[in-house]
Design an enzyme around this catalytic site. Structure first.
Site, PDB file in Angstrom:
ATOM      1  N   ASP A  59       0.851  -0.643   0.139  1.00 27.90           N
ATOM      2  CA  ASP A  59       0.047   0.242   0.078  1.00 27.90           C
ATOM      3  C   ASP A  59       1.327   1.285   0.104  1.00 27.90           C
ATOM      4  O   ASP A  59       1.880   1.503   0.770  1.00 27.90           O
ATOM      5  CB  ASP A  59      -0.681  -0.022   0.817  1.00 27.90           C
ATOM      6  CG  ASP A  59      -2.207  -1.216   1.301  1.00 27.90           C
ATOM      7  OD1 ASP A  59      -1.608  -2.125   0.584  1.00 27.90           O
ATOM      8  OD2 ASP A  59      -2.587  -1.130   2.344  1.00 27.90           O
ATOM      9  N   ASP A 100     -15.969  -3.039   0.413  1.00 24.41           N
ATOM     10  CA  ASP A 100     -15.245  -2.913   2.041  1.00 24.41           C
ATOM     11  C   ASP A 100     -16.359  -2.235   2.855  1.00 24.41           C
ATOM     12  O   ASP A 100     -17.062  -1.350   2.737  1.00 24.41           O
ATOM     13  CB  ASP A 100     -13.818  -1.257   1.155  1.00 24.41           C
ATOM     14  CG  ASP A 100     -13.002  -1.961   0.654  1.00 24.41           C
ATOM     15  OD1 ASP A 100     -12.945  -2.945   0.081  1.00 24.41           O
ATOM     16  OD2 ASP A 100     -12.734  -0.856  -0.651  1.00 24.41           O
TER      17      ASP A 100
HETATM   18  O1  LIG Z   1      -7.689  -0.963  -1.215  1.00 28.83           O
HETATM   19  C1  LIG Z   1      -8.094   0.208  -0.993  1.00 28.83           C
HETATM   20  O2  LIG Z   1      -8.503   1.028  -1.931  1.00 28.83           O
HETATM   21  C2  LIG Z   1      -7.989   0.823   0.186  1.00 28.83           C
HETATM   22  C3  LIG Z   1      -9.078   2.317   0.671  1.00 28.83           C
HETATM   23  C4  LIG Z   1      -8.282   2.924   1.801  1.00 28.83           C
HETATM   24  C5  LIG Z   1      -7.643   2.289   2.944  1.00 28.83           C
HETATM   25  C6  LIG Z   1      -6.920   0.775   2.931  1.00 28.83           C
HETATM   26  C7  LIG Z   1      -6.627   0.649   0.792  1.00 28.83           C
HETATM   27  N1  LIG Z   1      -6.543  -0.985   1.058  1.00 28.83           N
HETATM   28  C8  LIG Z   1      -5.550  -2.399   1.631  1.00 28.83           C
HETATM   29  C9  LIG Z   1      -5.298  -3.080   1.600  1.00 28.83           C
HETATM   30  O3  LIG Z   1      -6.239  -3.198   0.991  1.00 28.83           O
HETATM   31  C10 LIG Z   1      -5.315  -3.859   2.512  1.00 28.83           C
HETATM   32  O4  LIG Z   1      -3.080  -3.859   2.208  1.00 28.83           O
HETATM   33  C11 LIG Z   1      -5.126  -5.018   2.932  1.00 28.83           C
HETATM   34  O5  LIG Z   1      -6.453  -5.110   3.590  1.00 28.83           O
HETATM   35  C12 LIG Z   1      -4.308  -6.042   3.731  1.00 28.83           C
HETATM   36  O6  LIG Z   1      -4.710  -5.957   5.520  1.00 28.83           O
HETATM   37  P1  LIG Z   1      -4.597  -6.108   6.553  1.00 28.83           P
HETATM   38  O7  LIG Z   1      -3.917  -7.461   6.037  1.00 28.83           O
HETATM   39  O8  LIG Z   1      -4.486  -6.385   7.368  1.00 28.83           O
HETATM   40  O9  LIG Z   1      -2.842  -5.508   6.330  1.00 28.83           O
END
Ligand SMILES: O=C(O)c1ccccc1NCC(=O)[C@H](O)[C@H](O)COP(=O)(O)O
EC number: 5.3.1.16
Length: 241
Positions: free
Chosen positions: A11, A130
């Site tokens: 990210d 989400d």
């Molecule tokens: O994916 C998006 O567009 C987004 C927008 C705003 C905040 C977060 C966003 N994505 C986060 C992710 O896709 C995380 O990388 C993913 O959920 C992994 O989560 P974790 O394993 O709990 O760190």
């Protein structure tokens, strides 16, 4: 039985690889170069990279050039997410050579456009669902955007190929995935589901693997890898068994 696909996450915020808690702007922990992180996951055997432009998602600018550089440097499949909401941002995302893009806010705010691009691009388009409870969140997860199951039914009827399902309450917390939510979404659609948010252990990945027969295709893993709860090699081995 097909094995669970693993998608390590990178990210990007303000040019850095970061992790957020509950996807909240301002909760960032920085992990340095996104390119280095992505190359490390590739070297460790990843077949997919989940690459997110958080600035584009939050509307605080974008990391478009860096995202293109990272995606272009990968030999593995890339899923791009964050701020893909119109023809220009979709064209820029697809021009990186990524395998697919995740639409989020657009599926809530401009459903006609999403139906059009699903028809044009088929399985290059996935939709990120989400949620907090069963309420969808858009604009970088900051605004309510309708009911999960109503939106899912609409997208299914439009031919959406795949869903990336995130329980925002779990995201970045290392509290384990919301298995009940994943099961419920799989029961509501025939399309494959990618689980996202909360993975904390190899046991979590094994638990998600048990949902493959119900329709879970993959799992995104972020914080757990950066916090070194386990290595990607260990994770790949755990889901291969
Ligand atoms: O994916 C998006 O567009 C987004 C927008 C705003 C905040 C977060 C966003 N994505 C986060 C992710 O896709 C995380 O990388 C993913 O959920 C992994 O989560 P974790 O394993 O709990 O760190």
């Amino acid at each position: 039985m097909p094995k669970l696909e693993l998608l390590p996450a990178v990210d990007v915020r303000d040019g850095q690889a970061v992790r957020l808690v509950h996807g909240e702007s301002g909760s960032e922990t920085s992990y340095g170069s996104p390119l280095e992180a992505a190359l490390a996951w590739q070297r460790s055997g990843a077949e997919w990279l989940h690459l997110v432009d958080l600035d584009a998602a939050f509307g605080t600018g974008d990391n478009r050039a860096l995202i293109a550089e990272v995606a272009g440097a990968m030999d593995i499949k890339v899923e791009l997410s964050g701020g893909i909401r119109d023809d220009a941002s979709l064209a820029a995302a697809l021009a990186t050579g990524c395998r697919r893009v995740n639409l989020g806010t657009a599926a809530l705010e401009t459903p006609e456009w999403v139906a059009k691009v699903i028809a044009e691009h088929g399985d290059k388009i996935a939709v990120g669902l989400d949620v907090r409870g069963t309420t969808l969140r858009g604009r970088g997860w900051t605004r309510d955007g309708g009911d999960l199951y109503e939106t899912l039914a609409r997208l299914d009827s439009e031919g959406c190929a795949r869903y990336v399902v995130t329980d925002i309450a779990k995201d970045g917390t290392l509290q384990g995935p919301n298995l009940a939510l994943l099961r419920d979404v799989c029961a509501a659609t025939d399309k494959p589901v990618v689980a996202s948010g909360g993975v904390s252990s190899l046991a979590d990945l094994r638990a998600i693997s048990l949902l493959v027969p119900e329709g879970v295709e993959g799992a995104i893993v972020g914080k757990a890898l950066y916090a070194e709860a386990f290595t990607l090699e260990e994770a790949l081995k755990a889901v291969a068994a």
